[in-house]
Design an enzyme around this catalytic site. Sequence first.
Site, mmCIF file in Angstrom:
data_model
loop_
_atom_site.group_PDB
_atom_site.id
_atom_site.type_symbol
_atom_site.label_atom_id
_atom_site.label_comp_id
_atom_site.label_asym_id
_atom_site.label_seq_id
_atom_site.Cartn_x
_atom_site.Cartn_y
_atom_site.Cartn_z
ATOM 1 N N ARG A 70 -48.471 -35.311 38.298
ATOM 2 C CA ARG A 70 -49.699 -36.110 38.226
ATOM 3 C C ARG A 70 -50.017 -36.435 36.774
ATOM 4 O O ARG A 70 -49.882 -35.568 35.913
ATOM 5 C CB ARG A 70 -50.857 -35.292 38.797
ATOM 6 C CG ARG A 70 -51.038 -35.477 40.279
ATOM 7 C CD ARG A 70 -52.012 -34.493 40.843
ATOM 8 N NE ARG A 70 -53.307 -34.465 40.172
ATOM 9 C CZ ARG A 70 -54.354 -33.780 40.616
ATOM 10 N NH1 ARG A 70 -54.251 -33.086 41.739
ATOM 11 N NH2 ARG A 70 -55.490 -33.783 39.966
ATOM 12 N N ARG A 114 -59.800 -31.241 31.516
ATOM 13 C CA ARG A 114 -60.270 -30.987 32.887
ATOM 14 C C ARG A 114 -60.852 -29.580 32.998
ATOM 15 O O ARG A 114 -61.840 -29.369 33.701
ATOM 16 C CB ARG A 114 -59.128 -31.159 33.889
ATOM 17 C CG ARG A 114 -58.778 -32.628 34.099
ATOM 18 C CD ARG A 114 -57.474 -32.766 34.826
ATOM 19 N NE ARG A 114 -57.565 -32.350 36.209
ATOM 20 C CZ ARG A 114 -56.535 -31.923 36.915
ATOM 21 N NH1 ARG A 114 -55.336 -31.837 36.383
ATOM 22 N NH2 ARG A 114 -56.704 -31.575 38.171
HETATM 23 P P1 AMP Z 1 -58.658 -33.201 41.747
HETATM 24 O O1 AMP Z 1 -57.477 -33.715 42.481
HETATM 25 O O2 AMP Z 1 -59.699 -32.602 42.634
HETATM 26 O O3 AMP Z 1 -58.291 -32.284 40.601
HETATM 27 O O4 AMP Z 1 -59.369 -34.476 41.070
HETATM 28 C C1 AMP Z 1 -58.679 -35.304 40.157
HETATM 29 C C2 AMP Z 1 -59.674 -36.090 39.336
HETATM 30 O O5 AMP Z 1 -60.467 -36.914 40.182
HETATM 31 C C3 AMP Z 1 -60.685 -35.254 38.560
HETATM 32 O O6 AMP Z 1 -60.172 -34.784 37.317
HETATM 33 C C4 AMP Z 1 -61.828 -36.249 38.370
HETATM 34 O O7 AMP Z 1 -61.517 -37.197 37.360
HETATM 35 C C5 AMP Z 1 -61.802 -36.984 39.708
HETATM 36 N N1 AMP Z 1 -62.699 -36.343 40.713
HETATM 37 C C6 AMP Z 1 -62.327 -35.693 41.851
HETATM 38 N N2 AMP Z 1 -63.404 -35.252 42.525
HETATM 39 C C7 AMP Z 1 -64.480 -35.628 41.801
HETATM 40 C C8 AMP Z 1 -65.882 -35.452 41.951
HETATM 41 N N3 AMP Z 1 -66.393 -34.774 42.988
HETATM 42 N N4 AMP Z 1 -66.700 -35.979 41.003
HETATM 43 C C9 AMP Z 1 -66.207 -36.656 39.951
HETATM 44 N N5 AMP Z 1 -64.895 -36.846 39.736
HETATM 45 C C10 AMP Z 1 -64.028 -36.339 40.644
#
Ligand code: AMP
Length: 217
Positions: free
Chosen positions: A159, A170
């Site tokens: 990713r 992050r």
């Molecule tokens: P994840 O796959 O959950 O790690 O999400 C990947 C990216 O998507 C994160 O680093 C954020 O940029 C965005 N993202 C996912 N969920 C949220 C959320 N609830 N609020 C804001 N950004 C989100």
Amino acid sequence: MDILLLGAPGSGKGSQAELLEKVYGIVQVSTGDLLREAVSNKTEVGIKAKVKMDKGELVENECVLKLLSERIKKSDCDNGVIFDGFPRNIEQTKLLDDLLVERGRKLDLVVNIEVPFEIIISRLNSRRMCKNCGKGYNMISNPPKGVNCDLCNGEIIIRDDDKEDVVRNRLDVYDKNTKPLISYYSEKSLLVNIDGVGKISDIFEELNRHIKEKKVQ
Ligand code: AMP
């Protein structure tokens, strides 16, 4: 049963959600997956979200809410949802409450998966994903059987936001915005902490025990 999985990126929320789906027949809704789909479809929300995602920052609440509220209207969410990646800040906790209240539901359990920082970094380094279906892999603990995805034969990729500089950001964003949710849900007596280091199946056993203890099925 509506259950929320909390934990830093790389804490294993996706792997536990996969098992919960199988055992309890409820669907995992990952806002990260919804956003990545919107990005790859180049929708209006996706184009806006990509700027933030590439930097490891949180996407604007209204963009995420739009995708989430559309997703949970689907009938496979009628019996409950495993929320993965939403809420990620205090404002989003209220938005989730509203979405559930509209359906006469509430969160039954919040599971915080605890993993030390150094382990998170090494896990994210070896994390991979299927470009086609989004299935997650870890090249050390949970590799694909062959070169391509076990489920759809899609290409396995890293990713963009698992690259090292973005990962650091992050984790900072997690500390600042999402970690406060642990005490927030603890005060509401909804939270259980589980140790996220070890075999996926052992961690699931502990999670399962908490679900049974809380009698939230
Ligand atoms: P994840 O796959 O959950 O790690 O999400 C990947 C990216 O998507 C994160 O680093 C954020 O940029 C965005 N993202 C996912 N969920 C949220 C959320 N609830 N609020 C804001 N950004 C989100």
